[in-house]
Scaffold this motif. Structure first.
Motif: not given
Length: 166
Positions: A135-137, A112-116
């Motif tokens: 986001d990185v966290g 979810e973090g990579l895509i969205d």
């Protein structure tokens, strides 16, 4: 696999159930905590800010679709767990199950973090100053959950090979 008295145990059905449940529950934690309680973001809040009634409605619909996907993943996990529970060749292990849940929740964060957040940019964990850090966290948390889950699985495998119940 573990062989005892000619019987082969297979952990994969329990692991698959745990991963699917972890994916679904990880999504529910994100949706309930970040979307609803903290209201840091909604599914489309970066592309459709909550500045008009139509954008609010659109974000509400996409949040609902997101929760529907979480529900489907959770139902799949429950069905897989039910099937695994009916098999004599699946060893029941809390460590195996918890490790699998952690892997699933971590995979949820990573995907979810990579895509969205990164590829589509439809929302961020917390928009504004330091949004990249948030986001990185989120990605780091996901990676840590996967690693810890994998370590727990490895430990449970070793315990099962020694004949220790966990």
């Amino acid at each position: 696999m573990e062989a005892k008295s000619g019987f082969v145990y297979r952990r994969m059905p329990l692991i698959a159930a745990g991963i699917f449940l972890g994916l679904g529950l990880g999504g529910f934690v994100d949706g309930i905590l970040l979307h609803q309680i903290l209201q840091w973001h909604h599914m489309l809040s970066n592309t459709k800010p909550l500045t008009t009634p139509s954008n609010i409605d659109l974000n509400m619909i996409w949040d609902g679709l997101f929760h529907a996907l979480d529900w489907i993943l959770t139902v799949i996990g429950v069905a897989l767990l039910w099937r695994a529970g009916g098999r004599d060749d699946v060893p029941w292990s809390s460590q195996t199950f918890v490790g699998s849940l952690l892997i699933g929740a971590g995979l949820f964060n990573l995907v979810e973090g990579l895509i969205d957040h990164q590829i589509l940019g439809i929302h961020h964990v917390k928009s504004g100053p330091n949004q990249l850090a948030w986001d990185v966290g989120f990605l780091i948390l996901g990676g840590l959950l996967v690693v810890v889950g994998w370590l727990v699985l490895q430990n449970s495998k070793g315990r099962q090979e020694l004949g220790i119940r966990s």
